[in-house]
Design an enzyme around this catalytic site. Sequence first.
Site, mmCIF file in Angstrom:
data_model
loop_
_atom_site.group_PDB
_atom_site.id
_atom_site.type_symbol
_atom_site.label_atom_id
_atom_site.label_comp_id
_atom_site.label_asym_id
_atom_site.label_seq_id
_atom_site.Cartn_x
_atom_site.Cartn_y
_atom_site.Cartn_z
ATOM 1 N N HIS A 192 0.836 -1.191 0.000
ATOM 2 C CA HIS A 192 0.000 0.000 0.000
ATOM 3 C C HIS A 192 0.876 1.247 0.000
ATOM 4 C CE1 HIS A 192 0.418 -0.918 4.425
ATOM 5 N NE2 HIS A 192 0.986 0.257 4.323
HETATM 6 P P1 TYD Z 1 -2.368 -4.016 7.750
HETATM 7 O O1 TYD Z 1 -2.558 -2.650 7.162
HETATM 8 O O2 TYD Z 1 -3.003 -5.161 7.049
HETATM 9 O O3 TYD Z 1 -0.817 -4.297 7.948
HETATM 10 P P2 TYD Z 1 0.389 -4.265 6.870
HETATM 11 O O4 TYD Z 1 0.670 -2.809 6.614
HETATM 12 O O5 TYD Z 1 1.527 -4.946 7.537
HETATM 13 O O6 TYD Z 1 -0.029 -4.977 5.642
HETATM 14 O O7 TYD Z 1 -2.878 -3.962 9.255
HETATM 15 C C1 TYD Z 1 -3.231 -5.132 9.979
HETATM 16 C C2 TYD Z 1 -4.349 -4.797 10.958
HETATM 17 O O8 TYD Z 1 -3.906 -3.893 11.966
HETATM 18 C C3 TYD Z 1 -5.546 -4.150 10.281
HETATM 19 O O9 TYD Z 1 -6.726 -4.713 10.843
HETATM 20 C C4 TYD Z 1 -5.455 -2.691 10.686
HETATM 21 C C5 TYD Z 1 -4.762 -2.753 12.029
HETATM 22 N N1 TYD Z 1 -3.925 -1.590 12.329
HETATM 23 C C6 TYD Z 1 -4.271 -0.768 13.387
HETATM 24 O O10 TYD Z 1 -5.297 -0.958 14.069
HETATM 25 N N2 TYD Z 1 -3.462 0.284 13.706
HETATM 26 C C7 TYD Z 1 -2.335 0.550 13.009
HETATM 27 O O11 TYD Z 1 -1.616 1.524 13.329
HETATM 28 C C8 TYD Z 1 -1.981 -0.299 11.872
HETATM 29 C C9 TYD Z 1 -0.769 -0.033 11.051
HETATM 30 C C10 TYD Z 1 -2.809 -1.355 11.587
#
Ligand code: TYD
Length: 139
Positions: A50
């Site tokens: 992303h």
């Molecule tokens: P995700 O965006 O899928 O992680 P990555 O960037 O590693 O692919 O995030 C995983 C989960 O964590 C999703 O349900 C959103 C949550 N999350 C939070 O609640 N707070 C945060 O600061 C972040 C980065 C993710």
Amino acid sequence: MNNVTLIKSPSFGDERGTLIAFESAIDIPFEVKRVYCIYHTEAGVSRGFHAHRNLKQFIVCVSGNCRFRVHDGKHAEDYALNSPEKGLLVEGLIWREMHDFSSDCVLMVLASEHYDEQDYIRDFKQFISITREEKSSAT
Ligand code: TYD
């Protein structure tokens, strides 16, 4: 690459072990509003995929190692994050991917904004077209 900078931070080692510090607005050029960690990543798993519309991040591997891939819409670059002394500052419209996590990897991210799903661009094609729009409006 514009908007991606490797920042070296000194650690303090003595006979007891090692300490490293990151100070908001001093070592890291923004006020930190959020800290999150990625750990216990399963073997072979990649994460991220992303970009953000408005987020500055300082990314540091406090244990183990991983490969952090950034893409600016034209080119990709890979950074080996393998030391707490070597952090990556990512700002602006940059696509982020994380690969090759070691089993002991703890990736700590200091962020300039609270969590906001609206700030994410999760589609690579959309990311590319937004970078093109930004470029043409800047010229
Ligand atoms: P995700 O965006 O899928 O992680 P990555 O960037 O590693 O692919 O995030 C995983 C989960 O964590 C999703 O349900 C959103 C949550 N999350 C939070 O609640 N707070 C945060 O600061 C972040 C980065 C993710």
